[in-house]
Design a protein around this motif. Sequence first.
Motif, PDB file in Angstrom:
ATOM      1  N   TRP A  92       0.820  -1.211   0.000  1.00  0.00           N
ATOM      2  CA  TRP A  92       0.000   0.000   0.000  1.00  0.00           C
ATOM      3  C   TRP A  92       0.853   1.259   0.000  1.00  0.00           C
ATOM      4  CZ3 TRP A  92      -5.071   1.219  -0.546  1.00  0.00           C
ATOM      5  CH2 TRP A  92      -5.967   0.156  -0.614  1.00  0.00           C
ATOM      6  N   ARG A 174      -4.085  -3.373  -3.243  1.00  0.00           N
ATOM      7  CA  ARG A 174      -3.958  -4.724  -2.691  1.00  0.00           C
ATOM      8  C   ARG A 174      -3.963  -5.782  -3.793  1.00  0.00           C
ATOM      9  NH1 ARG A 174      -9.462  -6.971   0.242  1.00  0.00           N
ATOM     10  NH2 ARG A 174     -10.777  -7.080  -1.617  1.00  0.00           N
ATOM     11  N   GLY A 255     -17.694  -6.374   4.437  1.00  0.00           N
ATOM     12  CA  GLY A 255     -16.756  -6.346   5.556  1.00  0.00           C
ATOM     13  C   GLY A 255     -17.397  -6.833   6.842  1.00  0.00           C
ATOM     14  N   GLU A 260     -14.231  -8.497   8.335  1.00  0.00           N
ATOM     15  CA  GLU A 260     -13.120  -7.644   7.925  1.00  0.00           C
ATOM     16  C   GLU A 260     -13.392  -6.242   8.489  1.00  0.00           C
ATOM     17  OE1 GLU A 260     -11.896  -7.850   3.881  1.00  0.00           O
ATOM     18  OE2 GLU A 260     -12.222 -10.009   3.730  1.00  0.00           O
ATOM     19  N   VAL A 261     -12.964  -6.059   9.728  1.00  0.00           N
ATOM     20  CA  VAL A 261     -13.324  -4.862  10.491  1.00  0.00           C
ATOM     21  C   VAL A 261     -12.809  -3.595   9.823  1.00  0.00           C
ATOM     22  CG1 VAL A 261     -13.093  -3.707  12.717  1.00  0.00           C
ATOM     23  CG2 VAL A 261     -13.391  -6.199  12.621  1.00  0.00           C
ATOM     24  N   ALA A 262     -11.548  -3.612   9.375  1.00  0.00           N
ATOM     25  CA  ALA A 262     -10.974  -2.416   8.763  1.00  0.00           C
ATOM     26  C   ALA A 262     -11.710  -2.045   7.483  1.00  0.00           C
ATOM     27  CB  ALA A 262      -9.488  -2.636   8.480  1.00  0.00           C
ATOM     28  N   LEU A 263     -12.080  -3.052   6.693  1.00  0.00           N
ATOM     29  CA  LEU A 263     -12.809  -2.787   5.457  1.00  0.00           C
ATOM     30  C   LEU A 263     -14.178  -2.197   5.756  1.00  0.00           C
ATOM     31  CD1 LEU A 263     -13.117  -3.035   2.377  1.00  0.00           C
ATOM     32  CD2 LEU A 263     -13.977  -5.360   2.745  1.00  0.00           C
ATOM     33  N   GLU A 264     -14.871  -2.757   6.728  1.00  0.00           N
ATOM     34  CA  GLU A 264     -16.185  -2.228   7.088  1.00  0.00           C
ATOM     35  C   GLU A 264     -16.089  -0.787   7.577  1.00  0.00           C
ATOM     36  OE1 GLU A 264     -19.754  -2.782  10.378  1.00  0.00           O
ATOM     37  OE2 GLU A 264     -18.230  -4.350  10.180  1.00  0.00           O
ATOM     38  N   ARG A 265     -15.121  -0.520   8.444  1.00  0.00           N
ATOM     39  CA  ARG A 265     -14.965   0.834   8.974  1.00  0.00           C
ATOM     40  C   ARG A 265     -14.656   1.828   7.862  1.00  0.00           C
ATOM     41  NH1 ARG A 265     -10.742   0.037  11.839  1.00  0.00           N
ATOM     42  NH2 ARG A 265     -11.877  -0.735  13.661  1.00  0.00           N
ATOM     43  N   SER A 266     -13.738   1.447   6.972  1.00  0.00           N
ATOM     44  CA  SER A 266     -13.380   2.324   5.866  1.00  0.00           C
ATOM     45  C   SER A 266     -14.578   2.576   4.959  1.00  0.00           C
ATOM     46  CB  SER A 266     -12.233   1.699   5.065  1.00  0.00           C
ATOM     47  OG  SER A 266     -11.956   2.451   3.912  1.00  0.00           O
ATOM     48  N   ASP A 269     -17.024   5.000   6.605  1.00  0.00           N
ATOM     49  CA  ASP A 269     -16.521   6.378   6.561  1.00  0.00           C
ATOM     50  C   ASP A 269     -16.667   6.968   5.161  1.00  0.00           C
ATOM     51  OD1 ASP A 269     -15.873   6.186   9.221  1.00  0.00           O
ATOM     52  OD2 ASP A 269     -13.730   5.850   8.884  1.00  0.00           O
TER      53      ASP A 269
END
Length: 281
Positions: A92, A174, A255, A260-266, A269
């Motif tokens: 990344w 990715r 997510g 997939e916590v980071a994907l859901e949060r992103s 947002d």
Amino acid sequence: MMLALLRRVLGDCTVEADRSWAHGGATVLLVRDARGARWVGKQHRDRDRYRAERDAYRRWVPALGERAPRLRFADDATGTLLLSAVRGGPDWSRGLTPPVQRRAGAVRRLHEAAEPEPWPEFATVRLAEFDRWAPAAAELLPAPSLAAVRAAVLDLADLPVPHRVPCHGDYTPRNWLLAPVDGAGGDRFTVIDFEWSGRDVWVADLTRLAVGPWRDDPELAAAFLAGYGRALGAVDRAMLLRCAAVRAVFLAVWGHRYGEVALERSARDQFARLAGELRAD
């Protein structure tokens, strides 16, 4: 089972690494054959994803040349692909630099791998996509924002009829492999993972970049578009914003569903920002 299949094709081979997806969508093995050549065996659980990737490799991916693996074998009975292995890995930090973004503009070769088709159903298809994911998204995203996005997606019907082209479907760093080029500056750039590929408007492959790294660094967008060889017009931007919002709904649900916590949060947002922009659009 997959290793036995690979050995029937390659002869004697050994597993060097297991690169299977954490959410279980595919089993991925890096193998070496008796002559020392490396291959990737990829077995999909979801047959739609298998067929999408198989067909992309057969029809469109060759247009990318050395910028993508090549397909050696596909087994419909087991959903297995055998691909040439390529050097490098996703990065990344290096992917978010103007030189790499310029190389990423090579996706235009994929977009031009088949004749563009007029797509009068575009607005209807995008609305159906939103409506398919909205019920699950209602538990994750604010109802007023979902309503605002749906209203904006309806506006796609007022735009000129777009054309659809072969698209990657998940075009982000990715899925870009970077490897140093011996004796030369820069990196070798390779695109992988075509399981979400299909025909779509060209800006659909820009959605995750536009709401992600490009938002805070316009230089990255400029580099990509310079490498692509095309600017974003007003109609392109309107489609991009709405496609990105629908994509964010899907990614929030995905997510959440697969942990997939980071994907859901992103995604949540990004959806919040896009909903605000669409209200003001």
